[in-house]
Design a protein around this motif. Structure first.
Motif, PDB file in Angstrom:
ATOM      1  N   UNK A  83     -22.867  33.413  -8.934  1.00  0.00           N
ATOM      2  CA  UNK A  83     -22.745  32.123  -9.613  1.00  0.00           C
ATOM      3  C   UNK A  83     -23.253  30.959  -8.777  1.00  0.00           C
ATOM      4  N   UNK A  84     -23.261  31.122  -7.455  1.00  0.00           N
ATOM      5  CA  UNK A  84     -23.679  30.032  -6.593  1.00  0.00           C
ATOM      6  C   UNK A  84     -25.150  30.039  -6.236  1.00  0.00           C
ATOM      7  N   UNK A  85     -25.810  31.200  -6.376  1.00  0.00           N
ATOM      8  CA  UNK A  85     -27.204  31.276  -5.918  1.00  0.00           C
ATOM      9  C   UNK A  85     -28.104  32.041  -6.880  1.00  0.00           C
ATOM     10  N   UNK A  86     -27.784  33.293  -7.140  1.00  0.00           N
ATOM     11  CA  UNK A  86     -28.716  34.178  -7.843  1.00  0.00           C
ATOM     12  C   UNK A  86     -28.945  33.716  -9.284  1.00  0.00           C
ATOM     13  N   UNK A  87     -27.882  33.549 -10.046  1.00  0.00           N
ATOM     14  CA  UNK A  87     -28.027  33.120 -11.440  1.00  0.00           C
ATOM     15  C   UNK A  87     -28.626  31.718 -11.575  1.00  0.00           C
ATOM     16  N   UNK A  88     -28.186  30.711 -10.802  1.00  0.00           N
ATOM     17  CA  UNK A  88     -28.779  29.376 -10.959  1.00  0.00           C
ATOM     18  C   UNK A  88     -30.283  29.335 -10.722  1.00  0.00           C
ATOM     19  N   UNK A  89     -30.770  30.134  -9.793  1.00  0.00           N
ATOM     20  CA  UNK A  89     -32.213  30.125  -9.535  1.00  0.00           C
ATOM     21  C   UNK A  89     -32.975  30.739 -10.703  1.00  0.00           C
ATOM     22  N   UNK A  90     -32.452  31.845 -11.258  1.00  0.00           N
ATOM     23  CA  UNK A  90     -33.071  32.412 -12.461  1.00  0.00           C
ATOM     24  C   UNK A  90     -33.061  31.372 -13.586  1.00  0.00           C
TER      25      UNK A  90
ATOM     26  N   UNK B 196     -26.725  42.304 -15.638  1.00  0.00           N
ATOM     27  CA  UNK B 196     -26.828  43.759 -15.709  1.00  0.00           C
ATOM     28  C   UNK B 196     -27.531  44.340 -14.487  1.00  0.00           C
ATOM     29  N   UNK B 197     -28.571  43.676 -14.005  1.00  0.00           N
ATOM     30  CA  UNK B 197     -29.254  44.168 -12.797  1.00  0.00           C
ATOM     31  C   UNK B 197     -28.317  44.083 -11.597  1.00  0.00           C
ATOM     32  N   UNK B 198     -27.566  42.983 -11.509  1.00  0.00           N
ATOM     33  CA  UNK B 198     -26.569  42.887 -10.450  1.00  0.00           C
ATOM     34  C   UNK B 198     -25.553  44.004 -10.540  1.00  0.00           C
TER      35      UNK B 198
ATOM     36  N   UNK C 293     -46.988  39.462 -23.144  1.00  0.00           N
ATOM     37  CA  UNK C 293     -47.286  39.633 -21.717  1.00  0.00           C
ATOM     38  C   UNK C 293     -46.443  38.690 -20.865  1.00  0.00           C
ATOM     39  N   UNK C 294     -46.301  37.438 -21.312  1.00  0.00           N
ATOM     40  CA  UNK C 294     -45.481  36.474 -20.578  1.00  0.00           C
ATOM     41  C   UNK C 294     -44.031  36.931 -20.536  1.00  0.00           C
ATOM     42  N   UNK C 295     -43.542  37.447 -21.657  1.00  0.00           N
ATOM     43  CA  UNK C 295     -42.152  37.918 -21.708  1.00  0.00           C
ATOM     44  C   UNK C 295     -41.928  39.056 -20.709  1.00  0.00           C
ATOM     45  N   UNK C 296     -42.881  39.954 -20.627  1.00  0.00           N
ATOM     46  CA  UNK C 296     -42.758  41.089 -19.698  1.00  0.00           C
ATOM     47  C   UNK C 296     -42.810  40.610 -18.254  1.00  0.00           C
ATOM     48  N   UNK C 297     -43.661  39.640 -17.973  1.00  0.00           N
ATOM     49  CA  UNK C 297     -43.732  39.081 -16.617  1.00  0.00           C
ATOM     50  C   UNK C 297     -42.390  38.454 -16.235  1.00  0.00           C
ATOM     51  N   UNK C 298     -41.823  37.692 -17.155  1.00  0.00           N
ATOM     52  CA  UNK C 298     -40.533  37.073 -16.881  1.00  0.00           C
ATOM     53  C   UNK C 298     -39.443  38.090 -16.624  1.00  0.00           C
ATOM     54  N   UNK C 299     -39.396  39.131 -17.421  1.00  0.00           N
ATOM     55  CA  UNK C 299     -38.407  40.195 -17.230  1.00  0.00           C
ATOM     56  C   UNK C 299     -38.582  40.851 -15.863  1.00  0.00           C
ATOM     57  N   UNK C 300     -39.822  41.167 -15.522  1.00  0.00           N
ATOM     58  CA  UNK C 300     -40.090  41.810 -14.229  1.00  0.00           C
ATOM     59  C   UNK C 300     -39.688  40.938 -13.054  1.00  0.00           C
ATOM     60  N   UNK C 301     -39.942  39.629 -13.159  1.00  0.00           N
ATOM     61  CA  UNK C 301     -39.602  38.711 -12.073  1.00  0.00           C
ATOM     62  C   UNK C 301     -38.097  38.625 -11.872  1.00  0.00           C
TER      63      UNK C 301
ATOM     64  N   UNK D 281     -35.821  40.899 -12.734  1.00  0.00           N
ATOM     65  CA  UNK D 281     -35.344  42.180 -12.187  1.00  0.00           C
ATOM     66  C   UNK D 281     -35.608  42.259 -10.691  1.00  0.00           C
ATOM     67  N   UNK D 282     -36.803  41.852 -10.281  1.00  0.00           N
ATOM     68  CA  UNK D 282     -37.161  41.922  -8.862  1.00  0.00           C
ATOM     69  C   UNK D 282     -36.279  40.989  -8.035  1.00  0.00           C
ATOM     70  N   UNK D 283     -36.122  39.751  -8.468  1.00  0.00           N
ATOM     71  CA  UNK D 283     -35.323  38.764  -7.733  1.00  0.00           C
ATOM     72  C   UNK D 283     -33.866  39.216  -7.598  1.00  0.00           C
ATOM     73  N   UNK D 284     -33.280  39.639  -8.709  1.00  0.00           N
ATOM     74  CA  UNK D 284     -31.867  40.016  -8.691  1.00  0.00           C
ATOM     75  C   UNK D 284     -31.644  41.283  -7.874  1.00  0.00           C
ATOM     76  N   UNK D 285     -32.558  42.233  -7.989  1.00  0.00           N
ATOM     77  CA  UNK D 285     -32.424  43.478  -7.235  1.00  0.00           C
ATOM     78  C   UNK D 285     -32.483  43.223  -5.731  1.00  0.00           C
TER      79      UNK D 285
END
Length: 460
Positions: free
Chosen positions: A151-158, A187-189, A368-376, A378-382
């Motif tokens: 709540x303090x870092x990961x979600x706000x940046x997304x 969910x990724x978290x 394509x943009x939607x898929x890029x956003x999803x991938x980004x 997932x990568x950030x949260x993972x």
């Protein structure tokens, strides 16, 4: 006397003039309506936490009920405070390179407190997704520390990337109410945390997944109804205005997708397992809700039905594959509901968006943009959750001991139990009966008479 009357008249004229000057205009009335609607929506989203608590409690064992309730209450409280201190600024502050907000901490310089309130309950929703997936085996203090990071870092940046004017939004990414921002991030978290934790004791043996039934499915069903009800505010409130055209459309697509997902998950489990599976059908409703959240304002009513129908089938297959093929132990199906259906819902916008979707002649660029956003996301949260847990597990374990898990987290973490069951009917005669001794004796005599009749029949 005349002077006093004159003074009173002047005062009354002044008051009348002030009152007339403060008469409402169309703009002020609309602003008030917008504010009221956002507040009502915030209340509904907050009430969703009761739904999460009931779903998680009902789908797990009774010996862990208190622990789950405490996690949900503490999650909401931590998220509200931390989002005020730092999260809101990171999410909606002035953008630094499209990556993170740089001001607005402690709401400094911000007057839109209603907008802050609505967003703060969203932040808590993202964090609580993890609670169900890690149920029955994670230390409470470890979960709370992870909640602080989420709540303090990961979600706000997304959130800044998508809703705060960040780099993903500049690409044209569409996520109206958070299929990716809220649900996929949570969910990724949850997935990364489950991978660190491992499965519950007895869940898998010799490569086979063993069922660990929840102790109160009706309670879980009540939670699903509460979540469904709250979702009308979750999606409808994301309009941030009492728009007489947009809000009804959003709420209707939300209703249609959830309904279609229930039907498809029920019928699909009947075809696949020869029975309508209750828990998968209940999760099907949530899968349909997650699936429509990204595009609830951008797809047609027919499109929402199709999205929900597909989400229900995807949900059943995702739960089955994650459990039986990958041995990922998620007691409530949160990873499949919020993660897999979140990905589907976000991608579905690229197909069903009535302005730019592939099925409406808009080409594949939005998809394509939607898929890029999803991938980004997932990568950030993972990376962030994985890195955090790697450090924490080097210092201390995040999982309770075997003995604590077997005895239940209610007792080991809280020193109490959620349920106190006493059989008053079979108590000794030394205890006074609440019904009176005559009624108890009569019941005993009836029981004895029935036993004698059964013995006579068996003898014959």
């Amino acid at each position: 006397m005349i002077k006093k009357i004159s003074v009173l008249l002047l005062l009354s004229l002044g008051i009348s003039t002030s009152a007339f000057a403060a008469s409402p205009t169309a703009e002020t009335v609309q602003a008030s309506l917008d504010s009221i609607w956002v507040m009502i929506a915030a209340f509904l989203v907050f009430f969703m936490h009761a739904g999460f608590a009931m779903v998680e409690t009902g789908f797990t064992r009774a010996k862990n009920a208190l622990n789950i309730l405490m996690k949900n209450f503490l999650t909401v409280s931590i998220a509200a405070v931390l989002y005020f201190l730092i999260g809101f600024g990171l999410m909606f502050g002035s953008s630094a390179g499209g990556f993170v907000g740089m001001d607005g901490f402690f709401l400094s310089g911000r007057e839109d407190i209603g907008f802050f309130l609505f967003q703060s309950v969203f932040a808590a929703t993202c964090a609580t997704i993890i609670s169900g997936a890690v149920a029955e085996r994670m230390k409470l203090k470890s979960y709370l520390i992870l909640t602080i990071v989420m709540t303090g870092l990961i979600y706000p940046i997304v959130g800044h990337w998508v809703w705060g004017g960040g780099w993903i939004s500049e690409l044209g990414f569409v996520d109206f109410a958070g299929s990716t921002v809220v649900h996929l991030t949570g969910a990724v978290g949850a997935l990364i945390t489950v991978l660190f934790l491992g499965a519950r004791i007895g869940k898998y043996s010799k490569g086979k997944a063993n069922a660990i039934p929840g102790h109160n499915i009706p309670l879980g069903a009540l939670g699903v109804f509460i979540l469904w009800f709250g979702w009308f505010g979750f999606n409808g409130g994301s309009s941030l205005a009492a728009d007489p055209e947009l809000v009804p459309h959003v709420i209707t697509t939300t209703l249609f997708s959830a309904s279609a997902a229930i039907l498809s998950s029920a019928l699909y489990t009947l075809a696949r397992f020869k029975r309508v599976d209750p828990s998968l059908t209940l999760n099907g409703a949530l899968g349909g809700l997650v699936g429509i959240t990204a595009g609830c304002a951008n797809v047609s009513l027919t499109g929402s039905l199709i999205i929900g129908l597909i989400a229900g089938i995807i949900l059943v297959e995702a739960v089955t594959i994650l459990d039986s093929k990958f041995n990922i132990d998620d007691p409530v199906g949160a990873i499949a509901v919020h993660g897999i259906c979140g990905i589907w819902g976000t991608a579905a916008v690229g197909l069903f968006d009535i302005q730019n979707g592939l099925f409406y002649g808009g080409g594949a660029s939005l998809l394509a943009v939607q898929i890029i956003g999803v991938g980004a996301v997932i990568l950030w949260t993972s990376i962030t959750v994985g890195g955090f847990l790697f450090i924490v597990t080097r210092v201390s374990g995040i999982r309770v001991s075997r003995e604590e898990e077997l005895s239940g987290l209610d007792f080991t973490e809280h020193g109490s139990n959620a349920y106190e069951l006493k059989d008053t009917v079979l108590e000794s005669n030394s205890n006074p009966s609440p019904f009176g001794s005559e009624l108890v004796d009569r019941l005993n005599s009836i029981g004895a008479g029935n036993i004698n009749k059964m013995d006579q029949r068996n003898t014959v």
